[in-house]
Design a protein around this motif. Structure first.
Motif, mmCIF file in Angstrom:
data_model
loop_
_atom_site.group_PDB
_atom_site.id
_atom_site.type_symbol
_atom_site.label_atom_id
_atom_site.label_comp_id
_atom_site.label_asym_id
_atom_site.label_seq_id
_atom_site.Cartn_x
_atom_site.Cartn_y
_atom_site.Cartn_z
ATOM 1 N N HIS A 137 -0.699 -2.891 11.526
ATOM 2 C CA HIS A 137 0.725 -3.031 11.193
ATOM 3 C C HIS A 137 0.968 -2.807 9.702
ATOM 4 C CE1 HIS A 137 2.145 -4.149 15.108
ATOM 5 N NE2 HIS A 137 1.313 -5.193 15.196
ATOM 6 N N GLU A 138 0.052 -3.290 8.843
ATOM 7 C CA GLU A 138 0.226 -3.124 7.406
ATOM 8 C C GLU A 138 0.104 -1.654 7.007
ATOM 9 O OE1 GLU A 138 0.730 -4.134 3.321
ATOM 10 O OE2 GLU A 138 1.323 -5.008 5.260
ATOM 11 N N ILE A 139 -0.842 -0.936 7.585
ATOM 12 C CA ILE A 139 -1.014 0.491 7.287
ATOM 13 C C ILE A 139 0.246 1.271 7.670
ATOM 14 C CG2 ILE A 139 -2.262 2.574 8.015
ATOM 15 C CD1 ILE A 139 -4.805 0.859 8.088
ATOM 16 N N HIS A 140 0.786 0.996 8.857
ATOM 17 C CA HIS A 140 1.996 1.701 9.298
ATOM 18 C C HIS A 140 3.208 1.297 8.458
ATOM 19 C CE1 HIS A 140 0.988 4.056 12.945
ATOM 20 N NE2 HIS A 140 -0.100 3.275 12.937
ATOM 21 N N ARG A 141 3.272 0.043 8.011
ATOM 22 C CA ARG A 141 4.388 -0.389 7.155
ATOM 23 C C ARG A 141 4.374 0.369 5.832
ATOM 24 N NH1 ARG A 141 5.716 -3.693 3.030
ATOM 25 N NH2 ARG A 141 3.525 -4.153 2.595
ATOM 26 N N LEU A 142 3.179 0.448 5.215
ATOM 27 C CA LEU A 142 3.065 1.162 3.944
ATOM 28 C C LEU A 142 3.367 2.651 4.129
ATOM 29 C CD1 LEU A 142 -0.163 -0.565 2.539
ATOM 30 C CD2 LEU A 142 2.179 -0.862 1.701
ATOM 31 N N HIS A 143 2.936 3.208 5.264
ATOM 32 C CA HIS A 143 3.190 4.618 5.525
ATOM 33 C C HIS A 143 4.691 4.885 5.670
ATOM 34 C CE1 HIS A 143 3.186 8.373 8.052
ATOM 35 N NE2 HIS A 143 2.326 8.720 7.110
ATOM 36 N N ARG A 144 5.403 3.957 6.303
ATOM 37 C CA ARG A 144 6.853 4.116 6.445
ATOM 38 C C ARG A 144 7.564 4.023 5.094
ATOM 39 N NH1 ARG A 144 5.956 0.802 11.021
ATOM 40 N NH2 ARG A 144 6.654 -1.036 9.850
ATOM 41 N N LEU A 145 6.930 3.289 4.163
ATOM 42 C CA LEU A 145 7.520 3.161 2.827
ATOM 43 C C LEU A 145 7.231 4.377 1.947
ATOM 44 C CD1 LEU A 145 6.748 -0.610 2.060
ATOM 45 C CD2 LEU A 145 8.977 0.416 2.598
ATOM 46 N N PHE A 194 3.985 5.647 1.176
ATOM 47 C CA PHE A 194 2.669 5.700 0.529
ATOM 48 C C PHE A 194 1.771 6.693 1.262
ATOM 49 C CE2 PHE A 194 4.240 1.495 -0.670
ATOM 50 C CZ PHE A 194 3.930 1.450 -2.029
ATOM 51 N N ASN A 195 0.970 7.451 0.483
ATOM 52 C CA ASN A 195 0.045 8.391 1.111
ATOM 53 C C ASN A 195 -1.257 7.663 1.485
ATOM 54 O OD1 ASN A 195 -1.689 8.287 -1.173
ATOM 55 N ND2 ASN A 195 -0.515 9.923 -2.173
ATOM 56 N N LYS A 196 -2.187 8.380 2.126
ATOM 57 C CA LYS A 196 -3.411 7.752 2.637
ATOM 58 C C LYS A 196 -4.253 7.155 1.523
ATOM 59 C CE LYS A 196 -3.795 10.697 6.780
ATOM 60 N NZ LYS A 196 -2.591 11.516 6.503
ATOM 61 N N SER A 197 -4.371 7.842 0.388
ATOM 62 C CA SER A 197 -5.170 7.322 -0.725
ATOM 63 C C SER A 197 -4.573 6.029 -1.268
ATOM 64 C CB SER A 197 -5.254 8.371 -1.842
ATOM 65 O OG SER A 197 -5.936 9.519 -1.403
ATOM 66 N N GLN A 198 -3.250 5.992 -1.374
ATOM 67 C CA GLN A 198 -2.593 4.789 -1.874
ATOM 68 C C GLN A 198 -2.746 3.630 -0.887
ATOM 69 O OE1 GLN A 198 1.225 6.707 -2.327
ATOM 70 N NE2 GLN A 198 1.059 6.728 -4.573
ATOM 71 N N ILE A 199 -2.640 3.933 0.396
ATOM 72 C CA ILE A 199 -2.817 2.891 1.417
ATOM 73 C C ILE A 199 -4.245 2.355 1.382
ATOM 74 C CG2 ILE A 199 -2.854 2.445 3.904
ATOM 75 C CD1 ILE A 199 -0.587 4.486 4.193
ATOM 76 N N GLU A 200 -5.202 3.253 1.193
ATOM 77 C CA GLU A 200 -6.605 2.850 1.102
ATOM 78 C C GLU A 200 -6.812 1.861 -0.037
ATOM 79 O OE1 GLU A 200 -11.041 4.863 0.444
ATOM 80 O OE2 GLU A 200 -9.214 6.062 0.244
ATOM 81 N N GLY A 218 -7.637 -1.877 1.022
ATOM 82 C CA GLY A 218 -9.087 -2.016 0.961
ATOM 83 C C GLY A 218 -9.792 -1.439 2.169
ATOM 84 N N VAL A 219 -9.048 -0.721 3.005
ATOM 85 C CA VAL A 219 -9.617 -0.091 4.201
ATOM 86 C C VAL A 219 -9.983 1.353 3.882
ATOM 87 C CG1 VAL A 219 -9.145 0.587 6.594
ATOM 88 C CG2 VAL A 219 -8.253 -1.575 5.714
ATOM 89 N N THR A 258 -10.552 5.048 8.434
ATOM 90 C CA THR A 258 -9.879 4.044 9.262
ATOM 91 C C THR A 258 -8.366 4.162 9.124
ATOM 92 O OG1 THR A 258 -11.763 2.533 9.043
ATOM 93 C CG2 THR A 258 -9.673 1.571 9.741
ATOM 94 N N VAL A 259 -7.899 4.393 7.892
ATOM 95 C CA VAL A 259 -6.462 4.589 7.670
ATOM 96 C C VAL A 259 -5.959 5.751 8.517
ATOM 97 C CG1 VAL A 259 -4.702 5.259 5.988
ATOM 98 C CG2 VAL A 259 -6.466 3.592 5.355
#
Length: 332
Positions: free
Chosen positions: A10-18, A20-26, A30-31, A35-36
């Motif tokens: 849920h946190e990964i998808h929330r950040l993606h909706r905001l 953020f790109n994959k590197s920023q989400i990583e 900390g994932v 996995t992201v």
């Protein structure tokens, strides 16, 4: 475990909706990036189905669940490291990592409501020594339950190479005498292959009988043995916790990892089991401080040890005692 995966999803998808790109989400979660990417490619129904399949998937240690639960019920203070050692002892062919055992034991404690009795851990600041410089020696005692449900007191002596943490242990079913300590020194030297320049001891009444204004009354037998062998002696003073910590930690490790909750069935078998424990655990498991396996580091340290020559019995006198001066640096 599955709740944790869902919260990360849920946190990964929330950040993606905001945005953020994959590197920023990583970086934020900390994932790792794989996995992201995997979680972003899953819709909610797929994620639920996947986590449910994980929950029902057979685990590597499921075949040993019954015996592990029996151990945990019988010994509430049993550690995951002891569980791992007992599995390796009972099932020599098993291949399992320490982290897998820790996770499985934690899961079993939760499922069967088997909380662990916890003991406070003490930290000791322990100085390091060079290869081949020092063996450290100390003794300990334990009470063990026998196969006939009786209690017996056992005594042991530990030798540990100060650099590699490679260990030797020997047990007796009676208190140690000076002759026993000398015999065990010889056994330890054979086990290590050679000896070190210096040997460090905690204050021990079979080596140092008394202390008076800086003078130490040593047993004649041990003094003669030390002179015949030619190693230097370092005796820890009472107020010397930093130096004694490494020696005392080995005694504690033998008590808690090998001896605790183990059933005694005779001295010969006990010593044999302890040697097997040294091979698979005491000298093989990664050391908590050095982060290395003692048996691997020992292969390097062995080249720095001092050769041990044959010892003639007439070189050792077993008379009463003599006085030897100990300096402020704790050496004779």
């Amino acid at each position: 475990m599955n709740e944790s995966k869902m919260s990360i999803y849920h946190e990964i998808h929330r950040l993606h909706r905001l945005g953020f790109n994959k590197s920023q989400i990583e970086r934020k979660t900390g994932v790792n990036r794989d996995t992201v990417r995997k979680y972003l490619n899953m819709d909610f129904d797929e994620m639920v189905h996947w986590t449910h399949s994980l929950q029902n998937r057979k685990k590597k240690l499921d075949d040993y669940e019954t015996i592990i639960v029996e151990w945990l019920k019988e010994h509430s203070d049993l550690s995951a490291s002891q569980v791992e050692d007992w599995l390796l002892e009972e099932y020599p062919g098993i291949e399992v990592g320490s982290s897998t055992v820790r996770s499985y034991v934690t899961n079993l404690r939760d499922r069967y409501a088997l909380p662990k009795q916890r003991q406070a851990r003490q930290y000791e600041a322990i100085p390091e020594v060079g290869m081949g410089e020092q063996i450290q020696v100390d003794r300990g005692e334990t009470w063990q339950e026998t196969v006939t449900n009786e209690k017996v007191k056992l005594y042991f002596i530990c030798f540990v190479l100060g650099h590699s943490r490679y260990k030797y242990v020997e047990w007796l079913d009676r208190p140690f005498r000076t002759k026993d300590a000398i015999r065990c020194h010889e056994q330890a030297f054979r086990f290590f292959g050679d000896m070190t320049k210096e040997i460090m001891y905690d204050q021990d009444n079979i080596i140092a009988v008394n202390e008076n204004a800086g003078d130490l009354l040593l047993t004649q037998a041990f003094q003669s043995y030390q002179q015949a062998r030619g190693f230097e002696v370092y005796l820890c003073r009472a107020a010397d916790p930093e130096t004694k910590g490494k020696v005392e930690r080995v005694v504690g490790y033998v008590k808690t990892n090998f001896a605790k909750n183990r059933c005694y069935n005779g001295l010969d078998e006990w010593n044999e089991k302890c040697r097997a424990w040294l091979d698979r655990t005491g000298n093989h498991k990664v050391h908590g401080t050095t982060k290395k396996r003692p048996d691997s580091v020992f292969l390097l340290e062995k080249a720095h040890l001092k050769p041990v020559s044959p010892l003639k019995n007439k070189e050792i006198s077993f008379d009463a005692s003599i006085t030897a001066k100990i300096g402020k640096d704790n050496t004779f």
